[in-house]
Enzyme design. Structure first.
Site, PDB file in Angstrom:
ATOM      1  N   ARG A 156      40.867  60.118  39.268  1.00 18.39           N
ATOM      2  CA  ARG A 156      41.017  59.288  38.064  1.00 18.39           C
ATOM      3  C   ARG A 156      42.127  58.255  38.231  1.00 18.39           C
ATOM      4  O   ARG A 156      42.560  57.639  37.261  1.00 18.39           O
ATOM      5  CB  ARG A 156      41.288  60.186  36.856  1.00 18.39           C
ATOM      6  CG  ARG A 156      40.108  61.088  36.505  1.00 18.39           C
ATOM      7  CD  ARG A 156      40.312  61.815  35.200  1.00 18.39           C
ATOM      8  NE  ARG A 156      41.307  62.868  35.298  1.00 18.39           N
ATOM      9  CZ  ARG A 156      41.022  64.174  35.409  1.00 18.39           C
ATOM     10  NH1 ARG A 156      39.763  64.571  35.447  1.00 18.39           N
ATOM     11  NH2 ARG A 156      41.984  65.063  35.472  1.00 18.39           N
ATOM     12  N   ARG A 157      42.563  58.078  39.474  1.00 18.49           N
ATOM     13  CA  ARG A 157      43.654  57.130  39.754  1.00 18.49           C
ATOM     14  C   ARG A 157      43.196  56.026  40.706  1.00 18.49           C
ATOM     15  O   ARG A 157      44.010  55.476  41.444  1.00 18.49           O
ATOM     16  CB  ARG A 157      44.833  57.878  40.373  1.00 18.49           C
ATOM     17  CG  ARG A 157      45.336  59.032  39.525  1.00 18.49           C
ATOM     18  CD  ARG A 157      46.363  59.842  40.275  1.00 18.49           C
ATOM     19  NE  ARG A 157      46.715  61.056  39.551  1.00 18.49           N
ATOM     20  CZ  ARG A 157      47.530  61.990  40.010  1.00 18.49           C
ATOM     21  NH1 ARG A 157      48.080  61.852  41.212  1.00 18.49           N
ATOM     22  NH2 ARG A 157      47.799  63.066  39.306  1.00 18.49           N
ATOM     23  N   CYS A 176      46.269  37.021  34.679  1.00 19.35           N
ATOM     24  CA  CYS A 176      45.460  37.105  33.451  1.00 19.35           C
ATOM     25  C   CYS A 176      44.549  38.326  33.533  1.00 19.35           C
ATOM     26  O   CYS A 176      44.460  39.103  32.599  1.00 19.35           O
ATOM     27  CB  CYS A 176      44.618  35.849  33.273  1.00 19.35           C
ATOM     28  SG  CYS A 176      45.584  34.354  33.076  1.00 19.35           S
ATOM     29  N   SER A 214      44.607  37.961  29.020  1.00 14.25           N
ATOM     30  CA  SER A 214      44.444  36.605  28.501  1.00 14.25           C
ATOM     31  C   SER A 214      43.100  36.081  28.977  1.00 14.25           C
ATOM     32  O   SER A 214      42.870  35.978  30.181  1.00 14.25           O
ATOM     33  CB  SER A 214      45.587  35.719  29.002  1.00 14.25           C
ATOM     34  OG  SER A 214      45.415  34.386  28.563  1.00 14.25           O
ATOM     35  N   ASP A 216      40.333  33.201  28.726  1.00 13.24           N
ATOM     36  CA  ASP A 216      39.843  31.851  28.420  1.00 13.24           C
ATOM     37  C   ASP A 216      38.316  31.933  28.429  1.00 13.24           C
ATOM     38  O   ASP A 216      37.683  31.850  29.468  1.00 13.24           O
ATOM     39  CB  ASP A 216      40.384  30.888  29.487  1.00 13.24           C
ATOM     40  CG  ASP A 216      39.728  29.516  29.482  1.00 13.24           C
ATOM     41  OD1 ASP A 216      38.915  29.227  28.577  1.00 13.24           O
ATOM     42  OD2 ASP A 216      40.021  28.724  30.403  1.00 13.24           O
ATOM     43  N   VAL A 255      39.279  30.826  22.600  1.00  8.22           N
ATOM     44  CA  VAL A 255      38.543  29.607  22.932  1.00  8.22           C
ATOM     45  C   VAL A 255      39.502  28.444  22.717  1.00  8.22           C
ATOM     46  O   VAL A 255      40.064  28.285  21.626  1.00  8.22           O
ATOM     47  CB  VAL A 255      37.293  29.452  22.036  1.00  8.22           C
ATOM     48  CG1 VAL A 255      36.684  28.067  22.200  1.00  8.22           C
ATOM     49  CG2 VAL A 255      36.260  30.540  22.352  1.00  8.22           C
TER      50      VAL A 255
END
Length: 315
Positions: A156-157, A176, A214, A216, A255
């Site tokens: 699980r790593r 990002c 983040s 975009d 957006v």
């Protein structure tokens, strides 16, 4: 109304529309302004049968996706290497003006600092510049992922992270797409460690979960989806597995205001079936390591997108 059979791409378009309709208007680092939602529902893409989630409602720069991913895998942080291949997506963040604005005046143009590739292959090493040789330095997360998939696929790593706060001051742009986890599904019954002769009906399936802080949505996310789908395909080949799913978890999904009109044009288009991406037959047996892949090894089959839609990158 025509309903698209491509529900995965439609989910992406519906999310973009929801962000435009319901998102909070927020200022941002680039000064462009965005509409934003936090932690919307995940996007899921089936990667089985060589399916490659390259958006069809606009032509996506597949050459750039492949070259950039191979550049990450190589551990490179020199934007000029990509530019020479006709992939200019990092030029803005590697420009003299941008680096000087960050106070990185000593850094040569194109040197992005310890960004994705460095963190994937040399996590914890001391970054000097993009021309230094870091062989054997730091922790090679990508090879660690591959080793775990081969030796303990239930682990699980099985994780790779580009998030390294002490290095942020040296980076042209903090990551990002931050963090990915791999998971293996075994077909029918799980392999019995006490019965090595157990018949294998099909290969295990490798899936990838990405957390992106983040997002975009107009310009970057279509690139990121295809890039991590391709990374999953490459790793699956090296560990002799098939592909399962790519699951995309989004943090600040936004957006840019100057992308809204372009996206509204895209909403009018009905998604087609995703293409397939195959590793060329003559190279399959030669590629034994993640470092063996070349740009020419990949072939995208059946990609018939709508025309491109221009969107400006905010730097």
């Amino acid at each position: 109304m025509t309903v698209s059979p491509n529900t995965a791409e439609q989910a992406y378009l519906d999310l973009c529309k929801r962000i435009i309709d319901e998102g909070e208007h927020r200022p941002d680092r680039t000064g462009t302004g965005t509409k934003s939602l936090f932690a919307p529902p995940q996007l899921r893409f089936d990667l089985s049968n060589d399916t490659f989630p390259l958006l069809t409602t606009k032509k996506v720069f597949s050459k750039g996706i492949i070259h950039e991913l191979l550049w990450f895998v190589a551990g490179s942080t020199d934007a000029k290497i990509l530019s020479e291949k006709g992939v200019k997506i990092w030029e803005g963040n590697g420009s003299r003006e941008f680096l000087d604005k960050l106070g990185l005046t000593h850094r040569r143009e194109g040197d992005l600092g310890p960004v994705y590739g460095f963190q994937w292959r040399h996590f914890g090493a001391e970054y000097k510049d993009c021309d230094s040789d870091y062989t054997g330095q730091g922790f090679d997360q990508l090879q660690d992922v591959i080793k775990k998939l081969k030796t303990n696929p239930y682990d699980r790593r099985i994780i790779m992270s580009a998030w390294n706060p002490p290095d942020f001051a040296k980076m042209a742009l903090p990551p990002c797409h931050v963090f990915c986890q791999f998971y293996v599904n075994f077909p029918t019954s799980s392999p019995d460690p006490n019965n090595p002769k157990q018949a294998k009906t099909a290969k295990p399936k490798l899936s990838c979960l990405l957390y992106q802080r983040s997002c975009d949505m107009g310009l970057g996310v279509p690139f990121n989806i295809a890039s991590y789908a391709l990374l999953t395909k490459m790793i699956a080949h090296v560990v002799d597995m098939d592909c399962g799913e790519f699951i995309h978890t989004l943090g600040d999904a936004h957006v840019y205001l100057d992308h809204i009109d372009a996206l509204k044009e895209q909403f009018e288009r009905i998604p087609k079936q995703f293409p397939k991406l195959v590793i060329k037959e003559e190279r399959k047996n030669e590629i034994k390591s993640i470092d063996d892949f070349k740009f020419e090894d990949f072939e995208i089959v059946g990609y018939e997108p709508y025309p491109p839609i221009k969107m400006k990158m905010s730097v």
